[in-house]
Write a protein that holds these residues in place. Structure first.
Motif, PDB file in Angstrom:
ATOM      1  N   VAL A  28      19.504 -44.288 -24.315  1.00 11.08           N
ATOM      2  CA  VAL A  28      18.683 -45.338 -23.717  1.00 11.08           C
ATOM      3  C   VAL A  28      17.530 -44.655 -22.982  1.00 11.08           C
ATOM      4  N   HIS A  29      16.330 -44.796 -23.510  1.00 15.13           N
ATOM      5  CA  HIS A  29      15.153 -44.135 -22.957  1.00 15.13           C
ATOM      6  C   HIS A  29      14.596 -44.940 -21.781  1.00 15.13           C
ATOM      7  N   ALA A  30      13.465 -44.492 -21.266  1.00 11.70           N
ATOM      8  CA  ALA A  30      12.851 -45.125 -20.102  1.00 11.70           C
ATOM      9  C   ALA A  30      12.679 -46.616 -20.314  1.00 11.70           C
ATOM     10  N   GLY A  31      12.910 -47.341 -19.244  1.00 10.11           N
ATOM     11  CA  GLY A  31      12.877 -48.798 -19.252  1.00 10.11           C
ATOM     12  C   GLY A  31      13.798 -49.283 -18.151  1.00 10.11           C
ATOM     13  N   GLU A  32      14.179 -50.540 -18.187  1.00  9.76           N
ATOM     14  CA  GLU A  32      15.024 -51.082 -17.127  1.00  9.76           C
ATOM     15  C   GLU A  32      16.103 -51.984 -17.704  1.00  9.76           C
ATOM     16  N   ARG A  47      23.587 -41.166 -23.651  1.00  6.84           N
ATOM     17  CA  ARG A  47      22.625 -40.617 -22.692  1.00  6.84           C
ATOM     18  C   ARG A  47      21.793 -41.783 -22.155  1.00  6.84           C
ATOM     19  N   PHE A  48      21.739 -41.858 -20.806  1.00  3.62           N
ATOM     20  CA  PHE A  48      21.010 -42.948 -20.164  1.00  3.62           C
ATOM     21  C   PHE A  48      19.865 -42.352 -19.344  1.00  3.62           C
ATOM     22  N   GLU A  49      18.636 -42.735 -19.682  1.00  6.79           N
ATOM     23  CA  GLU A  49      17.449 -42.190 -19.028  1.00  6.79           C
ATOM     24  C   GLU A  49      16.681 -43.236 -18.231  1.00  6.79           C
ATOM     25  N   GLY A  50      16.866 -44.516 -18.520  1.00 13.52           N
ATOM     26  CA  GLY A  50      16.108 -45.567 -17.854  1.00 13.52           C
ATOM     27  C   GLY A  50      16.816 -46.100 -16.620  1.00 13.52           C
ATOM     28  N   LYS A  51      16.092 -46.815 -15.801  1.00  8.94           N
ATOM     29  CA  LYS A  51      16.611 -47.328 -14.534  1.00  8.94           C
ATOM     30  C   LYS A  51      17.560 -48.502 -14.735  1.00  8.94           C
ATOM     31  N   TYR A  52      18.504 -48.608 -13.830  1.00  8.97           N
ATOM     32  CA  TYR A  52      19.388 -49.770 -13.675  1.00  8.97           C
ATOM     33  C   TYR A  52      20.127 -50.168 -14.965  1.00  8.97           C
ATOM     34  N   PRO A  53      20.690 -49.241 -15.718  1.00 12.52           N
ATOM     35  CA  PRO A  53      21.258 -49.630 -17.013  1.00 12.52           C
ATOM     36  C   PRO A  53      22.462 -50.555 -16.937  1.00 12.52           C
ATOM     37  N   PHE A  54      23.332 -50.393 -15.940  1.00 10.50           N
ATOM     38  CA  PHE A  54      24.551 -51.211 -15.878  1.00 10.50           C
ATOM     39  C   PHE A  54      24.563 -52.032 -14.585  1.00 10.50           C
ATOM     40  N   TRP A  55      23.919 -53.166 -14.587  1.00  8.17           N
ATOM     41  CA  TRP A  55      23.971 -54.092 -13.449  1.00  8.17           C
ATOM     42  C   TRP A  55      24.691 -55.371 -13.889  1.00  8.17           C
ATOM     43  N   HIS A  56      25.544 -55.874 -13.002  1.00  5.94           N
ATOM     44  CA  HIS A  56      26.265 -57.122 -13.270  1.00  5.94           C
ATOM     45  C   HIS A  56      27.066 -57.022 -14.580  1.00  5.94           C
ATOM     46  N   VAL A  61      33.864 -49.039 -19.910  1.00  3.91           N
ATOM     47  CA  VAL A  61      34.401 -47.688 -20.003  1.00  3.91           C
ATOM     48  C   VAL A  61      33.260 -46.756 -20.373  1.00  3.91           C
ATOM     49  N   ILE A  62      33.132 -45.644 -19.615  1.00  2.00           N
ATOM     50  CA  ILE A  62      32.089 -44.660 -19.878  1.00  2.00           C
ATOM     51  C   ILE A  62      32.756 -43.293 -20.002  1.00  2.00           C
ATOM     52  N   LYS A  63      32.623 -42.654 -21.177  1.00  2.00           N
ATOM     53  CA  LYS A  63      33.270 -41.370 -21.440  1.00  2.00           C
ATOM     54  C   LYS A  63      32.261 -40.357 -21.957  1.00  2.00           C
ATOM     55  N   ASN A  64      32.295 -39.178 -21.363  1.00  2.00           N
ATOM     56  CA  ASN A  64      31.503 -38.055 -21.852  1.00  2.00           C
ATOM     57  C   ASN A  64      30.026 -38.431 -22.011  1.00  2.00           C
ATOM     58  N   CYS A  65      29.487 -39.017 -20.968  1.00  2.00           N
ATOM     59  CA  CYS A  65      28.090 -39.469 -20.992  1.00  2.00           C
ATOM     60  C   CYS A  65      27.250 -38.685 -19.986  1.00  2.00           C
ATOM     61  N   LEU A  66      25.952 -38.862 -20.076  1.00  2.00           N
ATOM     62  CA  LEU A  66      24.990 -38.264 -19.151  1.00  2.00           C
ATOM     63  C   LEU A  66      24.068 -39.355 -18.626  1.00  2.00           C
ATOM     64  N   VAL A  88      26.559 -37.172 -13.776  1.00  2.00           N
ATOM     65  CA  VAL A  88      25.659 -38.180 -13.207  1.00  2.00           C
ATOM     66  C   VAL A  88      24.593 -37.455 -12.395  1.00  2.00           C
ATOM     67  N   GLU A  89      23.417 -37.273 -12.964  1.00  2.00           N
ATOM     68  CA  GLU A  89      22.312 -36.636 -12.253  1.00  2.00           C
ATOM     69  C   GLU A  89      21.502 -37.649 -11.454  1.00  2.00           C
ATOM     70  N   ALA A  90      21.700 -38.915 -11.709  1.00  2.00           N
ATOM     71  CA  ALA A  90      20.908 -39.966 -11.063  1.00  2.00           C
ATOM     72  C   ALA A  90      21.413 -40.243  -9.653  1.00  2.00           C
ATOM     73  N   PRO A  91      20.506 -40.467  -8.703  1.00  2.00           N
ATOM     74  CA  PRO A  91      20.912 -40.803  -7.334  1.00  2.00           C
ATOM     75  C   PRO A  91      21.216 -42.285  -7.169  1.00  2.00           C
ATOM     76  N   LYS A  92      21.814 -42.601  -6.042  1.00  2.00           N
ATOM     77  CA  LYS A  92      22.039 -43.987  -5.610  1.00  2.00           C
ATOM     78  C   LYS A  92      22.883 -44.772  -6.614  1.00  2.00           C
ATOM     79  N   MET A  93      23.983 -44.160  -7.026  1.00  2.00           N
ATOM     80  CA  MET A  93      24.888 -44.803  -7.972  1.00  2.00           C
ATOM     81  C   MET A  93      25.909 -45.665  -7.237  1.00  2.00           C
TER      82      MET A  93
END
Length: 281
Positions: A28-32, A47-56, A61-66, A88-93
């Motif tokens: 998932v590239h840049a986006g929201e 691989r998750f690169e964009g903001k706020y991918p999992f809200w609500h 289940v998340i396995k072996n992801c970045l 998880v390299e992203a802050p404010k999780m």
């Protein structure tokens, strides 16, 4: 369950309101808000690169992801997360969540993470740069844990921690019903204004530890040489192993140690001022 494999997404809400998805080797590239308002989601090797991918999200289940640094604030307002073997390299999780299980997860930028969360289980987790971790969270169960970051666990309730190394100034301020077993806690001003903090087989370092505490219990704990001016204005029952550098103005209770340096009881001690301080014979 629908399988989505070897795909790339970007932009706004590409998988919005999806139900019953298996994401495998997806980027998932840049986006929201890529997976917003979804339920029953499994993500493996993604691989998750964009903001706020999992809200609500309800049940995922998340396995072996970045989660890269661009995926900031990735998991908020969700329920029923199982995450394992993930970086998880992203802050404010993790904000305003109920039901979080993390196993073999590394969070190198954990600043302002795990706020207002409930029913949290951590196993084999390491967090760094973890300032203001676990603010106002409750029902937390932690084992095999390493933390570097200040002001952690403030205002938390109902916490059990085992086999941890916690390097944190101002840890456990204003907490209620916290028990820590077989752990090392390093940092100044530990446990101020806490209620019912229990430390069992722990090593404590840092100046002015455990002041303004109510119902403090310590069992078979050791205090490093820099743990001075301890227990001011606290109600405490402590059985300590080894030497404690100094004790200042405990309010009440019973403190026992093998040896004690300075005992400071001055005109500022608070009533009832009847704490018993003993040297173990």
């Amino acid at each position: 369950m629908e399988l989505i494999k070897d795909r790339e997404f970007g932009g706004e809400r590409p998988l919005f309101a999806s139900h019953g998805l298996m994401l495998e080797n997806v980027t998932v590239h840049a986006g929201e808000s890529a997976v917003k308002e979804c339920r029953d989601i499994t993500a493996v090797n993604c691989r998750f690169e964009g903001k706020y991918p999992f809200w609500h999200v309800d049940g995922f289940v998340i396995k072996n992801c970045l989660f890269t640094s661009g995926a900031r604030a990735a998991l908020w307002y969700s329920r029923g997360l199982q995450m394992s073997d993930t970086l998880v390299e992203a802050p404010k999780m993790f904000r305003e969540m109920d039901g979080i299980s993390l196993e073999n997860v590394t969070i190198p930028d954990a600043q302002e993470t795990l706020w207002h969360c409930r029913n949290v289980k951590l196993r084999d987790v390491r967090v760094d740069n973890a300032d203001y971790l676990f603010m106002h969270s409750e029902n937390i169960d932690i084992d095999r844990y390493v933390q570097n970051g200040n002001y952690s666990f403030q205002y938390c309730r109902n916490v059990t921690i085992r086999n941890a190394v916690i390097n944190s100034k101002d840890a456990f301020w204003g907490t209620e019903n916290v028990t820590v077993y077989d752990s090392e806690i390093n940092g100044e001003y530990l446990g101020w204004h806490s209620r019912n903090l229990r430390l069992v087989n722990c090593r404590i370092s840092g100046t002015q530890a455990l002041c303004y505490a109510s119902g403090l219990v310590m069992e078979n704990c050791t205090m490093d040489a820099d743990a001075d001016l301890c227990f001011e204005y606290s109600t405490v029952n402590a059985r300590l192993t080894g030497h404690i550098t100094s004790i200042k103005n405990p309010t009440s209770g019973h403190i026992v140690a093998d040896s004690i340096g300075d005992i400071i009881i001055d005109g500022n001690v608070k009533a009832p001022a009847d704490c018993i301080i003993d040297i173990r014979k």
